[in-house]
Every structure is written in structure tokens, then in C-alpha cells.
Motif scaffolding. Sequence first.
Motif, PDB file in Angstrom:
ATOM      1  N   PHE A  20      10.498  -6.977   9.393  1.00 58.31           N
ATOM      2  CA  PHE A  20      10.011  -7.242   8.037  1.00 58.31           C
ATOM      3  C   PHE A  20       8.743  -8.091   8.014  1.00 58.31           C
ATOM      4  CE2 PHE A  20      14.664  -6.699   7.534  1.00 58.31           C
ATOM      5  CZ  PHE A  20      14.639  -5.550   6.756  1.00 58.31           C
ATOM      6  N   SER A  21       8.307  -8.517   9.184  1.00 57.20           N
ATOM      7  CA  SER A  21       7.114  -9.363   9.229  1.00 57.20           C
ATOM      8  C   SER A  21       5.846  -8.522   9.130  1.00 57.20           C
ATOM      9  CB  SER A  21       7.080 -10.158  10.534  1.00 57.20           C
ATOM     10  OG  SER A  21       5.836 -10.814  10.679  1.00 57.20           O
ATOM     11  N   PRO A  22       4.889  -8.936   8.316  1.00 50.80           N
ATOM     12  CA  PRO A  22       3.620  -8.197   8.235  1.00 50.80           C
ATOM     13  C   PRO A  22       2.703  -8.458   9.426  1.00 50.80           C
ATOM     14  CG  PRO A  22       3.518 -10.133   6.832  1.00 50.80           C
ATOM     15  CD  PRO A  22       4.927 -10.071   7.376  1.00 50.80           C
ATOM     16  N   PHE A  23       3.024  -9.470  10.233  1.00 49.17           N
ATOM     17  CA  PHE A  23       2.144  -9.855  11.338  1.00 49.17           C
ATOM     18  C   PHE A  23       2.504  -9.066  12.594  1.00 49.17           C
ATOM     19  CE2 PHE A  23       2.615 -13.743   8.646  1.00 49.17           C
ATOM     20  CZ  PHE A  23       1.394 -13.612   7.999  1.00 49.17           C
ATOM     21  N   ASP A  24       2.321  -7.735  12.496  1.00 51.13           N
ATOM     22  CA  ASP A  24       2.777  -6.812  13.530  1.00 51.13           C
ATOM     23  C   ASP A  24       1.669  -6.348  14.464  1.00 51.13           C
ATOM     24  OD1 ASP A  24       1.336  -5.241  11.785  1.00 51.13           O
ATOM     25  OD2 ASP A  24       3.006  -3.910  11.262  1.00 51.13           O
ATOM     26  N   GLY A  25       0.439  -6.843  14.272  1.00 58.30           N
ATOM     27  CA  GLY A  25      -0.656  -6.497  15.159  1.00 58.30           C
ATOM     28  C   GLY A  25      -1.286  -5.146  14.908  1.00 58.30           C
ATOM     29  N   VAL A  26      -0.950  -4.517  13.799  1.00 58.54           N
ATOM     30  CA  VAL A  26      -1.507  -3.204  13.466  1.00 58.54           C
ATOM     31  C   VAL A  26      -2.732  -3.380  12.569  1.00 58.54           C
ATOM     32  CG1 VAL A  26      -1.077  -0.982  12.349  1.00 58.54           C
ATOM     33  CG2 VAL A  26       0.743  -2.092  13.669  1.00 58.54           C
ATOM     34  N   ALA A  27      -3.829  -2.715  12.922  1.00 55.87           N
ATOM     35  CA  ALA A  27      -5.041  -2.769  12.098  1.00 55.87           C
ATOM     36  C   ALA A  27      -4.875  -1.869  10.890  1.00 55.87           C
ATOM     37  CB  ALA A  27      -6.250  -2.337  12.913  1.00 55.87           C
ATOM     38  N   LYS A  28      -5.145  -2.416   9.708  1.00 54.43           N
ATOM     39  CA  LYS A  28      -5.011  -1.657   8.463  1.00 54.43           C
ATOM     40  C   LYS A  28      -6.307  -1.767   7.666  1.00 54.43           C
ATOM     41  CE  LYS A  28      -0.021  -2.505   8.164  1.00 54.43           C
ATOM     42  NZ  LYS A  28       0.139  -3.495   9.219  1.00 54.43           N
ATOM     43  N   PRO A  29      -6.629  -0.754   6.853  1.00 54.77           N
ATOM     44  CA  PRO A  29      -7.889  -0.778   6.108  1.00 54.77           C
ATOM     45  C   PRO A  29      -7.915  -1.857   5.028  1.00 54.77           C
ATOM     46  CG  PRO A  29      -6.572   1.131   5.479  1.00 54.77           C
ATOM     47  CD  PRO A  29      -5.888   0.506   6.657  1.00 54.77           C
ATOM     48  N   VAL A  30      -9.049  -2.514   4.909  1.00 53.58           N
ATOM     49  CA  VAL A  30      -9.262  -3.519   3.877  1.00 53.58           C
ATOM     50  C   VAL A  30      -9.447  -2.826   2.534  1.00 53.58           C
ATOM     51  CG1 VAL A  30     -10.949  -5.228   3.042  1.00 53.58           C
ATOM     52  CG2 VAL A  30     -10.215  -5.254   5.437  1.00 53.58           C
ATOM     53  N   SER A  31      -8.941  -3.450   1.474  1.00 53.58           N
ATOM     54  CA  SER A  31      -9.135  -2.962   0.109  1.00 53.58           C
ATOM     55  C   SER A  31     -10.327  -3.691  -0.509  1.00 53.58           C
ATOM     56  CB  SER A  31      -7.869  -3.219  -0.714  1.00 53.58           C
ATOM     57  OG  SER A  31      -8.079  -2.907  -2.073  1.00 53.58           O
ATOM     58  N   TYR A  32     -11.225  -2.937  -1.136  1.00 50.92           N
ATOM     59  CA  TYR A  32     -12.429  -3.519  -1.740  1.00 50.92           C
ATOM     60  C   TYR A  32     -12.345  -3.425  -3.259  1.00 50.92           C
ATOM     61  CZ  TYR A  32     -14.277  -3.084   3.006  1.00 50.92           C
ATOM     62  OH  TYR A  32     -14.463  -3.183   4.362  1.00 50.92           O
ATOM     63  N   ARG A  33     -12.555  -4.561  -3.934  1.00 55.34           N
ATOM     64  CA  ARG A  33     -12.483  -4.597  -5.396  1.00 55.34           C
ATOM     65  C   ARG A  33     -13.468  -5.638  -5.915  1.00 55.34           C
ATOM     66  NH1 ARG A  33      -6.581  -2.998  -7.066  1.00 55.34           N
ATOM     67  NH2 ARG A  33      -7.432  -3.339  -9.125  1.00 55.34           N
ATOM     68  N   LYS A  34     -13.705  -5.598  -7.225  1.00 50.47           N
ATOM     69  CA  LYS A  34     -14.548  -6.616  -7.861  1.00 50.47           C
ATOM     70  C   LYS A  34     -13.735  -7.846  -8.251  1.00 50.47           C
ATOM     71  CE  LYS A  34     -18.282  -3.709  -9.636  1.00 50.47           C
ATOM     72  NZ  LYS A  34     -19.247  -4.306  -8.688  1.00 50.47           N
ATOM     73  N   GLY A  35     -12.510  -7.640  -8.724  1.00 51.22           N
ATOM     74  CA  GLY A  35     -11.673  -8.756  -9.158  1.00 51.22           C
ATOM     75  C   GLY A  35     -10.871  -9.345  -8.017  1.00 51.22           C
ATOM     76  N   LEU A  36     -10.517 -10.629  -8.144  1.00 53.16           N
ATOM     77  CA  LEU A  36      -9.708 -11.285  -7.131  1.00 53.16           C
ATOM     78  C   LEU A  36      -8.328 -10.636  -7.035  1.00 53.16           C
ATOM     79  CD1 LEU A  36     -10.428 -15.084  -7.767  1.00 53.16           C
ATOM     80  CD2 LEU A  36     -11.544 -13.550  -6.141  1.00 53.16           C
ATOM     81  N   ARG A  37      -7.706 -10.784  -5.879  1.00 53.85           N
ATOM     82  CA  ARG A  37      -6.364 -10.255  -5.674  1.00 53.85           C
ATOM     83  C   ARG A  37      -5.433 -10.748  -6.780  1.00 53.85           C
ATOM     84  NH1 ARG A  37      -4.256  -6.172  -2.315  1.00 53.85           N
ATOM     85  NH2 ARG A  37      -2.013  -6.375  -2.448  1.00 53.85           N
ATOM     86  N   TYR A  38      -4.632  -9.824  -7.333  1.00 55.44           N
ATOM     87  CA  TYR A  38      -3.651 -10.035  -8.395  1.00 55.44           C
ATOM     88  C   TYR A  38      -4.274 -10.138  -9.786  1.00 55.44           C
ATOM     89  CZ  TYR A  38      -1.044 -11.256  -4.221  1.00 55.44           C
ATOM     90  OH  TYR A  38      -0.505 -11.235  -2.968  1.00 55.44           O
ATOM     91  N   ARG A  39      -5.622 -10.245  -9.864  1.00 53.55           N
ATOM     92  CA  ARG A  39      -6.242 -10.376 -11.187  1.00 53.55           C
ATOM     93  C   ARG A  39      -5.957  -9.141 -12.031  1.00 53.55           C
ATOM     94  NH1 ARG A  39      -7.369 -10.452 -15.542  1.00 53.55           N
ATOM     95  NH2 ARG A  39      -9.191 -11.224 -16.656  1.00 53.55           N
ATOM     96  N   ASN A  40      -6.129  -7.951 -11.459  1.00 53.49           N
ATOM     97  CA  ASN A  40      -5.899  -6.718 -12.204  1.00 53.49           C
ATOM     98  C   ASN A  40      -4.832  -5.833 -11.566  1.00 53.49           C
ATOM     99  OD1 ASN A  40      -8.054  -7.140 -14.163  1.00 53.49           O
ATOM    100  ND2 ASN A  40      -9.458  -6.792 -12.447  1.00 53.49           N
ATOM    101  N   ASP A  41      -4.341  -6.243 -10.412  1.00 55.55           N
ATOM    102  CA  ASP A  41      -3.442  -5.360  -9.661  1.00 55.55           C
ATOM    103  C   ASP A  41      -2.089  -5.994  -9.365  1.00 55.55           C
ATOM    104  OD1 ASP A  41      -4.386  -7.272  -7.922  1.00 55.55           O
ATOM    105  OD2 ASP A  41      -4.521  -5.917  -6.208  1.00 55.55           O
TER     106      ASP A  41
END
Length: 316
Positions: free
Chosen positions: A130-151
Amino acid sequence: MKQLFKYLPEPRDIFDDGFIRLSQVAALNDPFEASFCKASLDELSSHFDESSAYDTKFGQISFSDYVKIKIHHIGVISFSENKENLLMWAHYANEHKGLIAGIAQHRDFSIFHNLFRACTLINTSFGNEFSPFDGVAKPVSYRKGLRYRNDKFDNDYSNICVEGADRILYEVFMQKSDEWIYEQEHRVVLRLEQADRVIINSIEDIENIKIRNLLSTNPNVSIDQSTGRCTIDLWLFDDENLRIAVAINLVELSTNPSSIFLMKLSASSINNCLIGLNSKLQKQNVLDGHANSVGYLDVWKAKKNNDYYSLEFIEI
């Protein structure tokens, strides 16, 4: 198999011994790293089954406070989908004098030599799965608003009770401003406690006297007699509990950008080298080290395209 690329200045430790930097917040070039909208996260977390996070030092705290406390415990390794970006060659590869390491990420194999998890001791999740720190490279998400602001309700948080607050800590590092979209970045996000090698200014910088004394006689610790710089090879520690205890103390030095945290890549994950247009490196300079110890390492040289503002690569 996913092919990713790491832009590097001329120093080529990644090919010689397999080490790659796990960069802490203090060493990153974007002051907006891990920025998020606190009010929106507080609203989101109020809908969780457990609306607060637990920290061993501070007890029950909000998810947003947990992120602020732990932000300097996180490191990232950045890769790109694109090996031909002229801006990135200029900015991250020493004005085309550097090189690129090609990294192959297979679905069933880690890119690291031996990824240290120990999640029950240093993470909030219920076990490694269940840990997200699994060493797998994942694509970055690009947005104008800060995280959680609109999503804030765009993702499934039904499993947050077993993923723990580290789910939030992880994902704030996986979004950046859309100004950076040209980088086509994929990231490995890890706890700095997972680092395989740590280099600090001086062993005297470690506040815990007991840990400092243990390291002063440990055969996996070396001190440069001219500079005092101390290198701790945690990946060689046999005692997992000692490794964790040392790592926890070393992370306290992460706010100093001169503290360097490194991960050891598996040799099989490094599958090619792209030498920059202005680099003086030769093929033999990157062979015979860790990267070529198993399998075959392709080596390419960049050259100008005669018709467009672009690069071509010729195998050498």
C-alpha cells in the motif's frame, strides 16, 4: 518496457557505479515543488474515514500539517520521455557538454539494485503493497492550479485508511505548473530514509551522539581527510534496524542542499548512453563500469540536424 532518459552534466557516476541522486526539496530548482492548496486539502480530508493523520512525534495532526512536517523527508529522481529537447540539453546537460542515461523500466522489475522498503517503520501505510514509495517512475501531472485547488474530488481516496497520509505526501510531488510541460517528466518519489548512500559535510553534523559514535567505527562509512565530507553506504548495512536508525538521523540534514542522497540503480536498467553534441567524452569513458557489468550498453553521439533545429543520434 518504458524507456526514460536522465539528463546529466559530464560527471558519469551513474555509468561507473550506478548511483543517481535522490534530490530533496532544498536541492530542487522549482520553488513551487510540493505546493498544494491547504484549504482544499483540509476540505477533502474531512470526508475521509479518518480525517487526521498520525505522526510518532506530533500525534494526531491534519493531513496538510503532516505534509508540511514531512516535506523535507522526500526525494525525487526526474526522468524525461524526450531525449531530444534542446532546452533540457542546455539546462541539465551542461550546455550539451553532458550526456543522457537511458533507463529501461520493466513492469515487473525495479530499476534499483535493491530498493529498501521497511515501510512499516518509516511510512504510514499498512505494508509495502500500500506504500506509494515503490520506486516506480510515473508521469508528472501539469496544471495551472495548485494540487487540490480544482481537483480535490477527482481521485479515489476510498483506500486512504490503509494507504495512510503518505498517499497525500507522495501525490503533492507528482504535480507541477504547466510551465514545465515541455520536460515530459516522469518521477520516482521516495522517502529519503530509503537512500542507499548519503554524503554529508561532516560526521559531526549528526546530532545524535550514539549514532555518530556508531558511524565513526562502521566499515561502511568513509571520511575524506582533506574536506571532512562523510559518505555513508547504507546499502551495505546488514542490520536493518541500524540502517533505519541512521537514515532517520541523516534525513534531519536534508534541509542543507549540500547533503546528497543517492540511490543505486540496477545495472540491467541502464541500457544506453547518449553523449552530448559538445561533449568530449568517448565511448570507452562510459564502458567497463557498473552500467556495462550485465547486458549490453548502447552508446550514441548527438549531432546537429542540417535542416531543422533538432538533434540526431549516431551509434558509436
